[in-house]
Design an enzyme around this catalytic site. Sequence first.
Site, PDB file in Angstrom:
ATOM      1  N   GLU B 144      67.075  18.433 -39.722  1.00 11.77           N
ATOM      2  CA  GLU B 144      67.965  17.612 -40.520  1.00 11.77           C
ATOM      3  C   GLU B 144      67.874  17.821 -41.894  1.00 11.77           C
ATOM      4  O   GLU B 144      68.932  17.759 -42.616  1.00 11.77           O
ATOM      5  CB  GLU B 144      68.057  16.106 -40.011  1.00 11.77           C
ATOM      6  CG  GLU B 144      68.495  15.767 -38.830  1.00 11.77           C
ATOM      7  CD  GLU B 144      70.010  15.481 -38.845  1.00 11.77           C
ATOM      8  OE1 GLU B 144      70.618  15.404 -39.779  1.00 11.77           O
ATOM      9  OE2 GLU B 144      70.662  15.468 -37.442  1.00 11.77           O
ATOM     10  N   CYS B 176      66.901  18.417 -26.630  1.00 16.49           N
ATOM     11  CA  CYS B 176      67.305  17.749 -27.567  1.00 16.49           C
ATOM     12  C   CYS B 176      68.525  18.681 -28.065  1.00 16.49           C
ATOM     13  O   CYS B 176      67.872  20.021 -28.599  1.00 16.49           O
ATOM     14  CB  CYS B 176      66.286  17.321 -28.846  1.00 16.49           C
ATOM     15  SG  CYS B 176      66.886  16.723 -30.196  1.00 16.49           S
TER      16      CYS B 176
END
Lengths: 272, 272
Positions: B144, B176
Amino acid sequence: MDSGVGGLTVIKEFVRQLPNENYIFIGDQARMPYGPRPAKQIQDFSWQLTKFLLQFDVKMVVFACNTATAEALPVIKPALNVPLVGVIPPGVRAAIRSTRNGHIGVIGTAGTVRSHAYDRAIHAQAPQVHVTTMACPKFVPVVESNQYRSPVAKKIVAETLGQLPDKDIDTLVLGCTHYPLLRPLIQNFMGPNVTLIDSGAETVSEISALLDYFDIRNLDHTVSAAPKLFTTGSPDMFKDIAEDWLGMTALPVAHVAVEDLPAVPAAKEGIE
Amino acid sequence: MDSGVGGLTVIKEFVRQLPNENYIFIGDQARMPYGPRPAKQIQDFSWQLTKFLLQFDVKMVVFACNTATAEALPVIKPALNVPLVGVIPPGVRAAIRSTRNGHIGVIGTAGTVRSHAYDRAIHAQAPQVHVTTMACPKFVPVVESNQYRSPVAKKIVAETLGQLPDKDIDTLVLGCTHYPLLRPLIQNFMGPNVTLIDSGAETVSEISALLDYFDIRNLDHTVSAAPKLFTTGSPDMFKDIAEDWLGMTALPVAHVAVEDLPAVPAAKEGIE
């Protein structure tokens, strides 16, 4: 279900991919081939086979028959309380993934070709693809008569496929579950550069996804020792082909008479 | 939807496999990571994102987030009128197909590991498989923060995966959707003999099958020129990662404030 032994090509992949799931199979050999029959009759016969399977409290019904998928699935699916899966959409998806030059051939029964189920579905997803469909009415009888490895079969395959008008086809959909039994002869005639699409494997992947989606997997691993194979025709011929194709021995095959199949539901129950 | 940019790994495959379908995506970057949060909070946040998407009259919702799939999908799916697809079942099927020695590793967020969604689903289908699950809490933040190609990321990957106790793993599930952005580093650390499972491709195959199953394909090929990407965080950072990962330029990314997301439905509407 299938009109005859063709559905065994789906069963073969089912047993491999889903070893924890049970199956009941019925082939309507007494009334095969379905391909040349009118749509209404294919719907009636498919309803009878579906109701026969529902007697076993099945959690999903699979039309392992392209003709039934094309002509009967759209009217039967909305009337069932369990998921109903056909073999055409998986074959369409696999063909679109496979083609490199955008030339797809589809061979099937007269009923499947007449329904335009394949060409419509391919064009809905890939309008630019060139689709050639052709009926091969001699293929199902040669398989059902257990001659699918014979010189007669080789001759029929060559004569039939020689009439395919598009010579640029790089992907040929075996749009009838009987045709994978002729696969070596078809591949030999088409040559190594043509990818043959057997919707069986792809259909079983869809079945597996739907088992997850509807949360109906068999979790206790109680697989019945005796898979149930039924035919409306001769159990002996069916057994020979099934044991050869599935590579199993002593397969229990039972006969069920056409007159003992459940009746077609009345229109108010869900068919038009 | 996803907690952040991870869902873009599903979008990338979606655009490739389903070019005729439109999508709306929302990443909840303001509240990421979801992994360490309690289940109830993950359910509430997932409900808000789902209701945000439903405002656009979508025909299907995809949880492109393993944590939301594990913790929230089971309670939200029964309450929706449109199909809801998660990323875990497709990844499980792909992992079982892939393993040769029966040793599967699953890496994911703390929430996904805590839910036991992967190990339960793998064992339900293949009881004999040895499953090792491990949380990698440092992976999502490094992605991120757009550092997924940095030496820092390489160090984090090596330190984390070095703790995997089962050295016989031949299949590692990237449990994920953020992790595929670290794929080169993960593959490099695990070595060429370990197959990495990115559930994105497999999930889009399931989406495609469900578009057929529910007969909801986009048949008029009116694909919106501007895909809609929303983030609850900074559009600039999101845009940088999205353009890099999807290989596109000038992607329109809009901000939506957390306080402007729809409210969580009351219990009587469907959640416990």
